[in-house]
Design a protein around this motif. Sequence first.
Motif, mmCIF file in Angstrom:
data_model
loop_
_atom_site.group_PDB
_atom_site.id
_atom_site.type_symbol
_atom_site.label_atom_id
_atom_site.label_comp_id
_atom_site.label_asym_id
_atom_site.label_seq_id
_atom_site.Cartn_x
_atom_site.Cartn_y
_atom_site.Cartn_z
ATOM 1 N N CYS A 172 9.401 -4.186 -10.597
ATOM 2 C CA CYS A 172 9.025 -2.910 -9.926
ATOM 3 C C CYS A 172 9.822 -1.989 -10.207
ATOM 4 O O CYS A 172 11.112 -1.988 -9.963
ATOM 5 C CB CYS A 172 8.511 -2.715 -8.067
ATOM 6 S SG CYS A 172 8.207 -1.660 -7.417
ATOM 7 N N LYS A 230 -3.054 -2.639 -7.672
ATOM 8 C CA LYS A 230 -2.597 -2.663 -6.133
ATOM 9 C C LYS A 230 -1.294 -2.161 -5.983
ATOM 10 O O LYS A 230 -0.399 -2.428 -6.831
ATOM 11 C CB LYS A 230 -2.532 -3.896 -5.410
ATOM 12 C CG LYS A 230 -4.137 -4.555 -5.374
ATOM 13 C CD LYS A 230 -4.012 -6.050 -4.808
ATOM 14 C CE LYS A 230 -5.573 -6.545 -4.406
ATOM 15 N NZ LYS A 230 -5.666 -7.722 -3.965
ATOM 16 N N GLN A 231 -0.941 -1.299 -4.940
ATOM 17 C CA GLN A 231 0.127 -0.632 -4.673
ATOM 18 C C GLN A 231 1.118 -1.637 -4.134
ATOM 19 O O GLN A 231 0.632 -2.580 -3.311
ATOM 20 C CB GLN A 231 -0.023 0.504 -3.621
ATOM 21 C CG GLN A 231 1.394 1.136 -3.531
ATOM 22 C CD GLN A 231 0.962 2.195 -2.595
ATOM 23 O OE1 GLN A 231 0.032 2.238 -1.523
ATOM 24 N NE2 GLN A 231 1.642 3.394 -2.802
ATOM 25 N N HIS A 232 2.430 -1.582 -4.686
ATOM 26 C CA HIS A 232 3.542 -2.461 -4.145
ATOM 27 C C HIS A 232 3.968 -1.960 -2.859
ATOM 28 O O HIS A 232 3.808 -0.791 -2.283
ATOM 29 C CB HIS A 232 4.818 -2.425 -4.958
ATOM 30 C CG HIS A 232 5.835 -3.458 -4.674
ATOM 31 N ND1 HIS A 232 6.951 -3.371 -4.397
ATOM 32 C CD2 HIS A 232 5.646 -4.744 -5.030
ATOM 33 C CE1 HIS A 232 7.573 -4.422 -3.951
ATOM 34 N NE2 HIS A 232 6.887 -5.411 -4.629
ATOM 35 N N PRO A 233 4.268 -3.048 -1.900
ATOM 36 C CA PRO A 233 4.598 -2.639 -0.484
ATOM 37 C C PRO A 233 5.568 -1.311 -0.307
ATOM 38 O O PRO A 233 5.562 -0.585 0.351
ATOM 39 C CB PRO A 233 5.477 -3.648 0.158
ATOM 40 C CG PRO A 233 4.701 -4.793 -0.655
ATOM 41 C CD PRO A 233 4.267 -4.325 -1.694
ATOM 42 N N CYS A 234 6.552 -1.107 -1.532
ATOM 43 C CA CYS A 234 7.569 -0.011 -1.646
ATOM 44 C C CYS A 234 6.757 1.445 -1.832
ATOM 45 O O CYS A 234 7.339 2.330 -1.773
ATOM 46 C CB CYS A 234 8.501 -0.363 -2.752
ATOM 47 S SG CYS A 234 8.349 -0.012 -4.352
ATOM 48 N N GLY A 235 5.542 1.215 -2.264
ATOM 49 C CA GLY A 235 4.793 2.602 -2.590
ATOM 50 C C GLY A 235 4.585 2.641 -3.995
ATOM 51 O O GLY A 235 3.879 3.569 -4.333
ATOM 52 N N CYS A 260 11.452 -0.213 -6.201
ATOM 53 C CA CYS A 260 12.399 -1.029 -5.586
ATOM 54 C C CYS A 260 13.068 -2.014 -6.508
ATOM 55 O O CYS A 260 14.105 -2.826 -5.892
ATOM 56 C CB CYS A 260 11.808 -1.589 -4.393
ATOM 57 S SG CYS A 260 10.535 -3.096 -4.709
#
Length: 64
Positions: A42, A20-25, A45
């Motif tokens: 990560c 899954k992708q982290h919210p920062c991309g 970020c």
Amino acid sequence: MKGAGMIKEYDIGTKVLMKKQHPCGSYEWEIIRVGADIKIKCLGCQRIVMLPRNKFEKDAKKTV
């Protein structure tokens, strides 16, 4: 039963791609602590997350 995405060989400093992708991309993480829980950082970020070992092994796709 082992999932197709499980990785078994990892150590401190290993870079891994997560499913899954982290919210920062970013999908890339670096392992910074190994034990009963795995602490990962990560590379997008610099956020640090701690996961139970079984969840980490299930969610990690491959080492970079």
